[in-house]
Each structure stands twice: as structure tokens, then as C-alpha cells.
Design an enzyme around this catalytic site. Structure first.
Site, mmCIF file in Angstrom:
data_model
loop_
_atom_site.group_PDB
_atom_site.id
_atom_site.type_symbol
_atom_site.label_atom_id
_atom_site.label_comp_id
_atom_site.label_asym_id
_atom_site.label_seq_id
_atom_site.Cartn_x
_atom_site.Cartn_y
_atom_site.Cartn_z
ATOM 1 N N ARG A 150 2.685 -5.139 41.211
ATOM 2 C CA ARG A 150 2.577 -3.733 41.867
ATOM 3 C C ARG A 150 2.367 -2.525 40.476
ATOM 4 O O ARG A 150 1.923 -1.778 40.899
ATOM 5 C CB ARG A 150 4.046 -3.488 42.494
ATOM 6 C CG ARG A 150 4.011 -4.185 43.709
ATOM 7 C CD ARG A 150 5.333 -3.748 44.330
ATOM 8 N NE ARG A 150 5.781 -4.333 45.701
ATOM 9 C CZ ARG A 150 6.608 -4.062 46.794
ATOM 10 N NH1 ARG A 150 7.348 -3.092 46.313
ATOM 11 N NH2 ARG A 150 6.767 -4.674 47.724
ATOM 12 N N ASP A 173 8.217 1.159 43.543
ATOM 13 C CA ASP A 173 6.869 0.713 42.978
ATOM 14 C C ASP A 173 5.535 0.398 43.837
ATOM 15 O O ASP A 173 4.884 0.083 43.525
ATOM 16 C CB ASP A 173 7.243 -0.512 42.048
ATOM 17 C CG ASP A 173 7.656 -1.749 43.052
ATOM 18 O OD1 ASP A 173 7.864 -1.485 44.092
ATOM 19 O OD2 ASP A 173 8.417 -2.463 42.258
ATOM 20 N N ASP A 174 5.985 0.723 45.083
ATOM 21 C CA ASP A 174 4.823 0.635 46.205
ATOM 22 C C ASP A 174 4.310 2.123 46.623
ATOM 23 O O ASP A 174 3.822 2.226 47.562
ATOM 24 C CB ASP A 174 5.216 -0.283 47.341
ATOM 25 C CG ASP A 174 6.313 0.093 47.933
ATOM 26 O OD1 ASP A 174 6.912 0.931 47.557
ATOM 27 O OD2 ASP A 174 6.828 -0.932 48.785
ATOM 28 N N ASP A 202 19.359 4.447 49.110
ATOM 29 C CA ASP A 202 18.934 6.161 49.717
ATOM 30 C C ASP A 202 19.983 6.533 50.527
ATOM 31 O O ASP A 202 20.019 7.738 50.676
ATOM 32 C CB ASP A 202 17.621 5.911 50.197
ATOM 33 C CG ASP A 202 17.304 4.752 50.936
ATOM 34 O OD1 ASP A 202 18.372 4.010 51.257
ATOM 35 O OD2 ASP A 202 16.032 4.775 51.805
ATOM 36 N N HIS A 226 6.011 3.277 53.836
ATOM 37 C CA HIS A 226 5.216 2.599 54.577
ATOM 38 C C HIS A 226 6.206 2.156 55.993
ATOM 39 O O HIS A 226 5.629 1.322 56.763
ATOM 40 C CB HIS A 226 4.951 0.844 53.828
ATOM 41 C CG HIS A 226 6.136 0.440 53.139
ATOM 42 N ND1 HIS A 226 7.141 -0.480 54.128
ATOM 43 C CD2 HIS A 226 6.508 0.027 52.147
ATOM 44 C CE1 HIS A 226 8.227 -0.822 53.225
ATOM 45 N NE2 HIS A 226 7.739 -0.464 52.138
HETATM 46 N N1 UDP Z 1 13.332 -4.096 44.325
HETATM 47 C C1 UDP Z 1 14.115 -4.290 43.285
HETATM 48 N N2 UDP Z 1 14.754 -5.558 43.181
HETATM 49 C C2 UDP Z 1 14.222 -6.558 44.193
HETATM 50 C C3 UDP Z 1 13.287 -6.289 45.001
HETATM 51 C C4 UDP Z 1 12.903 -5.012 45.374
HETATM 52 O O1 UDP Z 1 14.569 -3.442 42.589
HETATM 53 O O2 UDP Z 1 14.815 -7.792 44.072
HETATM 54 C C5 UDP Z 1 12.644 -2.454 44.579
HETATM 55 C C6 UDP Z 1 11.339 -2.858 44.394
HETATM 56 O O3 UDP Z 1 10.565 -2.695 43.127
HETATM 57 C C7 UDP Z 1 10.982 -1.493 45.175
HETATM 58 C C8 UDP Z 1 12.041 -1.233 46.105
HETATM 59 O O4 UDP Z 1 13.349 -2.049 45.595
HETATM 60 O O5 UDP Z 1 10.834 -0.316 44.395
HETATM 61 C C9 UDP Z 1 11.737 -1.652 47.587
HETATM 62 O O6 UDP Z 1 11.104 -2.949 47.583
HETATM 63 P P1 UDP Z 1 10.170 -3.531 48.637
HETATM 64 O O7 UDP Z 1 9.057 -2.624 48.857
HETATM 65 O O8 UDP Z 1 9.982 -5.078 48.206
HETATM 66 O O9 UDP Z 1 11.016 -3.543 49.851
HETATM 67 P P2 UDP Z 1 11.190 -2.525 51.173
HETATM 68 O O10 UDP Z 1 12.853 -2.113 50.910
HETATM 69 O O11 UDP Z 1 10.227 -1.252 51.025
HETATM 70 O O12 UDP Z 1 11.008 -3.403 52.429
HETATM 71 MN MN MN Z 2 8.419 -1.291 49.922
#
Ligand code: UDP
Ligand code: MN
Length: 279
Positions: A29, A102-103, A194, A218
Site C-alpha cells: 500500500r 494507508d488505502d 475512530d 471504501h
Molecule cells: N492496520 C494496522 N494494523 C493491522 C491492520 C491494519 O495498523 O494489523 C491499519 C491499516 O494500515 C489501515 C487501517 O488499519 O491504515 C485499516 O486497515 P484495512 O484497510 O486493512 O481494514 P479496514 O478497517 O479498512 O477494513
Molecule cells: Mn481499509
């Protein structure tokens, strides 16, 4: 004619941009971020991770901050990183704290223009919720400020869309959530970072979330953001949902070369970049 005084001008250098990441996402990423929007805010952007990485430390000229937080997508690790982001911001003296995942793709000039509209010496919590109504949680008596159990409601800005806090607001947060205390609040309410942020700002400090529709996580379908409006959006994202990608619809590089569409988006916004095709 006297109107409301214009807020002091905000420039890129007044903003602290933090990106939460983890070891496994450095290559998958961050490489993409570093080649695209990071180039427009190299001095202002900081990455918060959990592992030393000399390769990216060098690529970002020392903008990689290794927290003592553990790896893993669980509440405690995520709150730990958010707490570190907030504490480093508080030390920085900047006027605005903006968090992203980071996405996220951050449209830097648009972020600057957004913050120009608000006064950093007033309390501002800018972001976008991902739910249609405020979150309702049951607080139990373990939380010192709350006597018996009670139901409360508050809004929170989705971390995955990005959000910004003014310096004035973070100064008020300092005694309750600074110096690592953000983590203990997260522990008490047992919600993600958050949500914890929303709890502190809306519930404890009574500062309402100002909804800014130009942030995008997303959790929204990316394909519905119209290309004519890309320049007006603050953030974008992508995700793989089962077999399908939730990605923005933008002309540019082919899907194989740019599955997450950020290179194409970057060239749409900044066509003069070295890797963009000649027009
Ligand atoms: N993240 C983290 N540690 C982890 C997995 C994810 O710090 O073990 C961070 C990741 O880098 C991103 C955020 O948490 O900035 C959200 O992760 P992700 O996009 O994988 O999952 P979402 O919560 O969006 O489904
Ligand atoms: Mn994400």
C-alpha cells in the site's frame, strides 16, 4: 462594510498529515502512496507503523515513525497508533491534524483549500460518517465521568475516509486524551479508534462533527464518484470485497498495471507527473 473576519490563511505547511499503516502494507500500500500523493506533501506527511523499515525510512526521508504499538487489526493496536498520531501532532505545533488510512488517496491541493475555509483557533472536527444515524452505545459505570449505566449517542468520522481536527480542538483534548490517554478511553468504551475519537470530541467535549462529503472511504461505492468531480474530492479509497474490487472508475492505465486506480487518478489530477502518459 464589515463582515465576519476571514480566517488566517492556511497553507500546506500548516497541516500535519498522518497515515496509519502496518508492516504487511509497506510494500502493498505505501509504495503506491509514496509514488503519488506523498510527492506533493513530503514534508507534511508522516507514516505511523509498527516495524522498522530502513527502505521506506530512506524513501520518505525519515518520515516513518515506528510506534510501540503491536501489529494486528484489533482495537487496541489501532487505538495505540491513533494515540501516537495525536501525540506527535500535539508536539508539532501545526494548525491542523489530518488522519488517513494507508488505502486512502489524498488530494493535497483540495485538502488545503478545504482547511482554508475554517479557523484553526476554533474547534473543528471535520470528516464524514459512514452510518446514517448517530452511534448509540451503552456506557457502563466503569467510566469515571459516567455514574450509572446510560445510553448515549454521538457521530464519528470514519477513519478510513480521513478526518481533520483543528489545533484549538486538540488543545482541549490534550488533558483527557493526550500522552497516551487516548488508549485508556478506547479501552473503557471498547470501540475502535475512530469511534473513540468521536466519543471524545462529540460526547466529552460537545464539539459536533462537521460533515464534509468530499471525504470517501471504501465503505461507499467508489465507482459512483463522477470523474468531473475528482478534483473537488479530498480523499478516495479502494478495497477488495470478496471477488470484486471497490475502485474508482477512471480512465488511464490498464487494470493489470493499476488495479487500485491511484496511478490513473493521480495522472487525471496531475497530468504533468513523470510517470503520466504525454497528453
Ligand atoms: N492496520 C494496522 N494494523 C493491522 C491492520 C491494519 O495498523 O494489523 C491499519 C491499516 O494500515 C489501515 C487501517 O488499519 O491504515 C485499516 O486497515 P484495512 O484497510 O486493512 O481494514 P479496514 O478497517 O479498512 O477494513
Ligand atoms: Mn481499509
Amino acid at each position: 462594510v464589515t463582515g465576519t473576519p476571514k480566517p488566517p490563511t492556511t497553507e500546506l505547511n500548516d497541516i500535519f498529515i498522518s497515515v496509519k499503516t502496518t508492516k504487511n502494507y509497506h510494500d502493498s500500500r505505501l509504495a503506491l502512496i509514496i509514488k503519488t500523493w506523498f510527492q506533493l506533501a513530503k514534508e507534511q506527511t508522516w507514516f505511523f507503523t509498527d516495524t522498522h523499515d530502513s527502505y521506506y525510512q530512506e524513501k520518505t526521508k525519515g518520515h516513518f515513525i515506528k510506534t510501540n504499538c503491536s501489529m494486528g487489526h484489533f482495537r487496541k493496536a489501532l487505538c495505540c497508533k491513533m494515540s501516537a498520531e495525536l501525540d506527535v501532532f500535539l508536539q508539532s505545533g501545526k494548525k491542523w491534524f489530518c488522519h488517513f488510512d494507508d488505502d486512502n488517496y489524498v488530494n493535497i491541493p483540495r485538502l488545503v483549500r478545504l482547511l482554508e475555509e475554517y479557523n484553526p483557533s476554533q474547534d473543528w472536527y471535520l470528516g464524514k460518517p459512514s452510518i446514517a444515524s448517530p452511534l448509540e452505545i451503552l456506557l457502563d459505570s466503569k467510566i469515571p465521568t459516567e455514574t450509572p449505566s446510560k445510553k448515549i449517542t454521538f457521530w464519528f468520522a470514519t477513519g478510513g475516509a480521513g478526518f481533520c481536527l483543528s489545533r484549538a480542538l486538540t488543545r482541549r483534548m490534550l488533558p483527557i486524551a493526550g500522552d497516551g490517554k487516548f488508549i485508556s478511553i478506547g479501552d473503557k468504551i471498547r470501540f475502535p479508534d475512530d469511534v473513540t475519537m468521536g466519543f471524545i470530541i462529540e460526547h466529552l467535549l460537545k464539539v459536533p462533527l462537521t460533515v464534509v462529503d468530499n471525504f470517501h472511504s471504501h465503505l461507499e461505492p467508489m465507482e459512483f464518484i463522477r470523474p468531473e468531480t475528482f478534483h473537488d474530492q479530498v480523499s478516495f479509497s479502494y478495497a477488495r470485497m470478496k471477488n470484486e474490487w471497490n475502485i474508482i472508475k477512471v480512465d488511464g492505465f490498464d487494470l493489470k498495471k493499476d488495479p487500485k486506480r491511484f496511478y490513473s487518478l493521480h495522472c487525471h489530477l496531475f497530468p504533468y507527473f513523470s510517470f503520466c502518459p504525454p497528453r
